[in-house]
Design an enzyme around this catalytic site. Structure first.
Site, short mmCIF file in Angstrom:
data_model
loop_
_atom_site.label_atom_id
_atom_site.label_comp_id
_atom_site.label_asym_id
_atom_site.label_seq_id
_atom_site.Cartn_x
_atom_site.Cartn_y
_atom_site.Cartn_z
N CYS A 137 0.99 -1.17 0.01
CA CYS A 137 0.47 0.21 0.21
C CYS A 137 0.77 1.14 0.03
O CYS A 137 0.85 2.54 -0.64
CB CYS A 137 -0.99 0.03 0.86
N GLU A 208 -4.17 -4.08 -4.80
CA GLU A 208 -3.84 -2.29 -5.06
C GLU A 208 -4.46 -1.87 -6.43
O GLU A 208 -5.54 -1.20 -6.48
CB GLU A 208 -2.89 -2.12 -5.16
#
Length: 229
Positions: A137, A208
């Protein structure tokens, strides 16, 4: 080559794909739709709440008080610091961030991503699995933002450029700590175990990508049929 660098190298194709996908390309040009940003912010608020909880789950797995202290600081950053990036996008939407996230939203892509991370935290004693699930992330946001700084498509006349500027520097500390922790923990692991950790890391990279794409498609839960009674 350190273990973290091997992970980053393996993730390059996925990050390249994320950069070329519509969300980042439209952010660069400054012509992303308000609906997409609203969708992203609502989903990200739910995601970040759980991400903060994951930091708390990591704390008992830490052997160093310095690592514990840093994780506590990261919890504070998640609650307060990253709001600056969200406010940038909220201003583009034309609503306050608080108004936008007042509508609770939990999309499939965010749901699957968070469950992937929680699985590592609850099923693996070794902290490296949880860290490997969380590390993509901040790393991906930083990589996308740093790449944007030399991209001629970055429209400095649009406020979206400020979003890239924020993430080009603000993720460095947590990236460095995650790197150090993974490299240290990897030293005592077998090649087979490290392959499992790599798999966890790359799965989060895929999550993601799906999260960004979720915003562009205004992803919703689909249960079959137009009406579900």
């Amino acid at each position: 080559m350190e273990f973290s660098q091997k992970l980053y190298q393996a993730a390059k194709p996925i990050i390249n794909d994320i950069y070329e996908d519509d969300f980042i390309q439209k952010m660069l040009l400054g012509n992303i739709q308000a609906d997409a940003l609203r969708h992203y912010l609502q989903a990200d608020a739910a995601y970040l709440k759980e991400f903060t909880n994951l930091y708390a789950l990591l704390i008992p797995k830490m052997n160093s008080m310095n690592d514990v202290k840093f994780l506590v600081e990261q919890i504070e950053f998640m609650v307060e610091g990253e709001v600056l990036a969200h406010d940038i996008l909220a201003q583009i939407v034309g609503e306050s961030y608080e108004e936008i996230i007042n509508t609770k939203f939990w999309p499939p892509s965010g749901d699957h991503y968070i469950k992937h991370m929680y699985f590592q935290a609850h099923s693996r004693e070794n902290a490296i699995y949880t860290i490997a699930a969380m590390a993509p992330c901040p790393y991906i946001y930083a990589e996308l933002a740093k790449r944007s700084q030399s991209d001629h498509k970055l429209n400095r006349e649009k406020d979206t450029a400020k979003w890239f500027d924020f993430y080009s520097t603000e993720m460095d500390d947590i990236i460095n700590v995650f790197e150090a922790l993974m490299n240290k923990l990897a030293e005592s692991m077998s090649d087979k175990e490290l392959e499992q950790v790599k798999q966890v890391f790359l799965e989060s990279c895929i999550h993601e990508r799906r999260f960004f794409n979720m915003a562009m498609t205004l992803e919703q839960w689909e249960f079959g049929g137009k009406v579900n009674d």
